[in-house]
Design an enzyme around this catalytic site. Structure first.
Site, short mmCIF file in Angstrom:
data_model
loop_
_atom_site.label_atom_id
_atom_site.label_comp_id
_atom_site.label_asym_id
_atom_site.label_seq_id
_atom_site.Cartn_x
_atom_site.Cartn_y
_atom_site.Cartn_z
N ASP A 222 2.78 -1.13 14.48
CA ASP A 222 1.69 -1.12 13.51
C ASP A 222 2.07 -0.20 12.35
OD1 ASP A 222 -1.33 -1.72 13.04
OD2 ASP A 222 -1.10 0.44 12.66
N TYR B 289 0.84 4.46 4.67
CA TYR B 289 1.51 5.46 5.49
C TYR B 289 2.78 5.96 4.77
CZ TYR B 289 -1.41 3.57 9.32
OH TYR B 289 -2.44 3.12 10.11
N LYS C 295 -0.84 -3.11 6.30
CA LYS C 295 -2.21 -3.11 5.76
C LYS C 295 -2.19 -2.90 4.25
CE LYS C 295 -3.43 -0.73 10.03
NZ LYS C 295 -2.28 0.17 10.28
N HIS D 165 -7.04 -2.62 4.84
CA HIS D 165 -7.07 -1.31 5.53
C HIS D 165 -8.49 -0.75 5.67
CE1 HIS D 165 -4.16 2.26 6.30
NE2 HIS D 165 -5.23 2.37 7.06
#
Ligand code: A2P
Length: 284
Positions: A50, A55, A80, A113
């Site tokens: 994931d 990130y 996402k 997200h």
């Protein structure tokens, strides 16, 4: 039915299959740390990773996957869309960047997200629908195998349900002390699977007396109890770690079963480890 191994899969509403436990990469620092973590996970049995554009470690995740030597078609990878890129054109553009970061030709699962929310938008429904149209087109054009949402509550989800391609997954915070029972049920009623982020409750749950008691009872760690509890709820846990021993240890959750009585005790726990992030009140 609870999955029996890291390679056991669940079936999404469109027939595509998703491994029932995944490896998380939130807060994995970009560079060698994230790269080695992903590589370690794949070399130790995970086939599901994931990730997310926000990130900021996509290229490292991609490099870790490449260096693991695991074939692209043998793994399931999620990313996402970040909040600044809602709307049709920006969503398409960010998706192409995600593919480039990961060095992929296609993605298994792409999620919004966080929903546009009524707190920040006069017409949040229209914004989410427009973003979803981009997801639908990418899906229909074969760039993504499945599409879904993350952190969506009922009022965010409902407007997407009668669109041409309805969402297949909702990824939400889920751990002992924060199980969002009604949202999990509603997500399922909508024909979607539930994924759980921060299954260890940001480590705050790991010292809870009930977790410690059950870890002793079952001869496991408190992290095992958290992950196993999610699995027995048929929620796809996404434990994150950059520490090789923990990455490996977190996979040892298929050799014991939490009794129905102990599941109920964990379900009844008071709130613990909540991130404080919620779609209509977070600062995005
Ligand atoms: P680290 O990455 O330094 O190994 P959550 O998924 O609930 O957000 O929790 C992630 C946090 O839990 C990370 O800080 C991670 O640390 C830590 N962690 C992951 N696995 C374990 C474990 N088995 N025992 C203790 N801490 C863990």
């Amino acid at each position: 039915m609870t999955i029996k191994s890291l390679t056991d899969k669940l079936t999404l509403r469109n027939g595509y299959q998703i491994p029932g436990m995944g490896f998380g990469t939130w807060h994995s620092p970009t560079g060698e740390i994230a790269e080695n973590a992903v590589r370690c996970a794949l070399e130790n049995g995970y086939i599901h990773v994931d990730s997310a554009k926000n990130y900021k470690n996509g290229p490292s995740v991609g490099e870790g996957i490449k260096k693991s030597g695991v074939k692209r078609e043998d793994i399931f990878v999620t990313s996402k869309l970040w909040n600044t890129e809602r709307s049709y054109d920006r969503a398409i553009k960010q998706f192409k960047e995600v593919l480039k970061d990961l060095q992929f030709e296609y993605l298994d699962l792409f999620l919004i997200h966080w929903p546009a929310s009524p707190t920040h938008y006069d017409d949040y429904v229209a914004v989410n629908k427009e973003t979803w149209r981009a997801f639908t087109d990418l899906y229909k054009d074969g760039y993504i195998r499945a599409i879904g949402t993350s952190n969506f509550w009922k009022h965010h989800l409902d407007p997407l349900l009668d669109m041409e391609v309805p969402p297949m997954v909702n990824q939400i915070e889920f751990h002992p002390g924060f199980m969002q029972k009604e949202l999990v049920q509603y997500t399922r009623d909508c024909g979607m699977l539930v994924e759980g982020w921060s299954p260890l409750g940001h480590r705050k749950v790991l010292n809870h007396p009930l977790m410690v008691e059950l870890a002793e009872k079952y001869g496991k760690t408190t992290a095992h109890i958290c992950i196993r509890w999610a699995l027995q709820h048929d929620v796809i846990p996404l434990p994150k770690s950059v520490t090789p021993e923990r990455i490996i240890d977190n996979t040892k959750v298929f050799d014991f079963e939490i009794s129905p009585e102990d599941m109920a005790r964990i379900d009844a726990m008071e709130e613990c480890g909540f991130s404080g992030l919620a779609p209509d009140t977070n600062p995005y």
